[in-house]
Design a protein around this motif. Structure first.
Motif, PDB file in Angstrom:
ATOM      1  N   ALA A  69     -14.281  -6.299  29.363  1.00 46.68           N
ATOM      2  CA  ALA A  69     -13.362  -5.894  30.434  1.00 46.68           C
ATOM      3  C   ALA A  69     -14.141  -5.524  31.695  1.00 46.68           C
ATOM      4  N   TYR A  70     -15.207  -4.795  31.522  1.00 47.96           N
ATOM      5  CA  TYR A  70     -16.052  -4.408  32.658  1.00 47.96           C
ATOM      6  C   TYR A  70     -16.551  -5.651  33.398  1.00 47.96           C
ATOM      7  N   GLN A  71     -17.069  -6.606  32.645  1.00 49.87           N
ATOM      8  CA  GLN A  71     -17.611  -7.836  33.250  1.00 49.87           C
ATOM      9  C   GLN A  71     -16.521  -8.668  33.922  1.00 49.87           C
ATOM     10  N   LEU A  72     -15.300  -8.639  33.375  1.00 46.73           N
ATOM     11  CA  LEU A  72     -14.199  -9.419  33.938  1.00 46.73           C
ATOM     12  C   LEU A  72     -13.466  -8.667  35.051  1.00 46.73           C
ATOM     13  N   LYS A  73     -13.935  -7.454  35.357  1.00 50.21           N
ATOM     14  CA  LYS A  73     -13.284  -6.598  36.360  1.00 50.21           C
ATOM     15  C   LYS A  73     -11.817  -6.339  35.998  1.00 50.21           C
ATOM     16  N   ALA A  74     -11.606  -6.098  34.720  1.00 51.44           N
ATOM     17  CA  ALA A  74     -10.271  -5.825  34.175  1.00 51.44           C
ATOM     18  C   ALA A  74     -10.279  -4.435  33.545  1.00 51.44           C
ATOM     19  N   GLY A  75      -9.107  -3.919  33.261  1.00 52.04           N
ATOM     20  CA  GLY A  75      -9.007  -2.672  32.510  1.00 52.04           C
ATOM     21  C   GLY A  75      -9.098  -2.961  31.018  1.00 52.04           C
ATOM     22  N   PHE A  76      -9.309  -1.902  30.240  1.00 57.01           N
ATOM     23  CA  PHE A  76      -9.365  -2.037  28.781  1.00 57.01           C
ATOM     24  C   PHE A  76      -8.263  -1.194  28.162  1.00 57.01           C
ATOM     25  N   ILE A  77      -7.561  -1.778  27.186  1.00 51.82           N
ATOM     26  CA  ILE A  77      -6.487  -1.081  26.475  1.00 51.82           C
ATOM     27  C   ILE A  77      -6.787  -1.126  24.976  1.00 51.82           C
ATOM     28  N   PRO A  78      -6.919   0.054  24.343  1.00 58.34           N
ATOM     29  CA  PRO A  78      -7.157   0.076  22.901  1.00 58.34           C
ATOM     30  C   PRO A  78      -5.858  -0.026  22.100  1.00 58.34           C
ATOM     31  N   VAL A  79      -5.903  -0.807  21.037  1.00 53.84           N
ATOM     32  CA  VAL A  79      -4.822  -0.866  20.052  1.00 53.84           C
ATOM     33  C   VAL A  79      -5.367  -0.161  18.818  1.00 53.84           C
ATOM     34  N   ARG A  80      -4.615   0.851  18.352  1.00 56.03           N
ATOM     35  CA  ARG A  80      -5.133   1.735  17.322  1.00 56.03           C
ATOM     36  C   ARG A  80      -4.316   1.683  16.046  1.00 56.03           C
ATOM     37  N   LYS A  81      -4.892   2.256  15.008  1.00 56.61           N
ATOM     38  CA  LYS A  81      -4.172   2.471  13.757  1.00 56.61           C
ATOM     39  C   LYS A  81      -3.228   3.664  13.956  1.00 56.61           C
ATOM     40  N   PRO A  82      -2.239   3.820  13.085  1.00 57.15           N
ATOM     41  CA  PRO A  82      -1.221   4.861  13.281  1.00 57.15           C
ATOM     42  C   PRO A  82      -1.780   6.280  13.404  1.00 57.15           C
ATOM     43  N   GLY A  83      -1.149   7.037  14.300  1.00 60.93           N
ATOM     44  CA  GLY A  83      -1.467   8.451  14.430  1.00 60.93           C
ATOM     45  C   GLY A  83      -2.688   8.772  15.267  1.00 60.93           C
ATOM     46  N   LYS A  84      -3.297   7.798  15.932  1.00 60.21           N
ATOM     47  CA  LYS A  84      -4.528   8.044  16.691  1.00 60.21           C
ATOM     48  C   LYS A  84      -4.290   8.214  18.186  1.00 60.21           C
ATOM     49  N   LEU A  85      -3.101   7.828  18.673  1.00 62.09           N
ATOM     50  CA  LEU A  85      -2.822   7.892  20.102  1.00 62.09           C
ATOM     51  C   LEU A  85      -1.903   9.075  20.395  1.00 62.09           C
ATOM     52  N   PRO A  86      -2.182   9.857  21.447  1.00 61.83           N
ATOM     53  CA  PRO A  86      -1.453  11.096  21.683  1.00 61.83           C
ATOM     54  C   PRO A  86      -0.108  10.965  22.410  1.00 61.83           C
ATOM     55  N   ALA A  87       0.113   9.872  23.129  1.00 60.97           N
ATOM     56  CA  ALA A  87       1.363   9.730  23.896  1.00 60.97           C
ATOM     57  C   ALA A  87       2.312   8.792  23.154  1.00 60.97           C
ATOM     58  N   GLU A  88       3.487   8.510  23.763  1.00 65.10           N
ATOM     59  CA  GLU A  88       4.455   7.598  23.148  1.00 65.10           C
ATOM     60  C   GLU A  88       3.844   6.222  22.955  1.00 65.10           C
ATOM     61  N   VAL A  89       4.206   5.593  21.829  1.00 67.68           N
ATOM     62  CA  VAL A  89       3.592   4.305  21.490  1.00 67.68           C
ATOM     63  C   VAL A  89       4.630   3.239  21.186  1.00 67.68           C
ATOM     64  N   HIS A  90       4.218   1.997  21.421  1.00 67.28           N
ATOM     65  CA  HIS A  90       4.867   0.836  20.820  1.00 67.28           C
ATOM     66  C   HIS A  90       4.136   0.644  19.502  1.00 67.28           C
ATOM     67  N   SER A  91       4.844   0.255  18.445  1.00 68.90           N
ATOM     68  CA  SER A  91       4.143   0.006  17.182  1.00 68.90           C
ATOM     69  C   SER A  91       4.699  -1.251  16.536  1.00 68.90           C
TER      70      SER A  91
END
Length: 172
Positions: A69-91
């Motif tokens: 993402a850094y090299q492509l000048k893009a942002g990075f978005i992590p996709v996680r296993k359940p229960g690891k993200l603190p805000a509202e999620v799509h699952s």
């Protein structure tokens, strides 16, 4: 550079009959790591000229996706296993060969209309990548393609993915 020579093969992991391709030996090699990220970056720039976000799946997708993402000048978005993200999620729940699993992404991470490149270290059966693609598409984003270091061709994973370009560096 012969990247295959930097990848350790571990028989019978995680279960008997599986030959595991371990990239930790590639990652610890400074020249191998640099070559891998540089090569994947160039292939992705050539194939996907416009990317807003790179999406990487837990956990090796984070290792590959963030520098890409850094090299492509893009942002990075992590996709996680359940229960690891603190805000509202799509699952999304998806089938594994030994049961079910679920992936999550923050609802505010994926902006409708964004151009998304999904990356991971390896594509085997395609289940995790296909589930991630569904998450991205359900959020109204445009999936431009996939990038992987390794593809295990005999397992046919690309056949389960949406019809978009797929970039790989190594095939077994």
């Amino acid at each position: 550079m012969d990247l295959k020579s930097l990848i350790r093969e571990i028989p019978d992991f995680p279960k008997p009959g599986i030959l595991f391709r371990d990239i930790t030996t590639l990652l610890r090699d400074p020249d191998g790591l640099r070559y891998t990220i540089d090569s994947l970056t160039q292939k992705c720039k050539d194939t996907f000229p416009e990317v807003d976000y790179v999406v990487g799946m837990e956990s090796r997708g984070f290792i590959v996706g963030t520098p890409l993402a850094y090299q492509l000048k893009a942002g990075f978005i992590p996709v996680r296993k359940p229960g690891k993200l603190p805000a509202e999620v799509h699952s999304i729940e998806y089938q594994l060969e030994y049961g079910m699993d679920r992936l999550e992404v923050h609802k505010d991470a994926l902006q409708p209309g964004s151009r998304i490149l999904i990356v991971d270290d390896l594509i085997a059966t395609g289940g995790t990548a296909a589930a991630t693609a569904k998450l991205v598409q359900q959020a109204g984003c445009n999936l431009v393609g996939f990038g992987f270091i390794i593809e295990l061709r005999d397992l046919g994973g690309r056949g389960y993915l949406p019809d978009v370009p797929i970039v790989t560096l190594i095939e077994y």
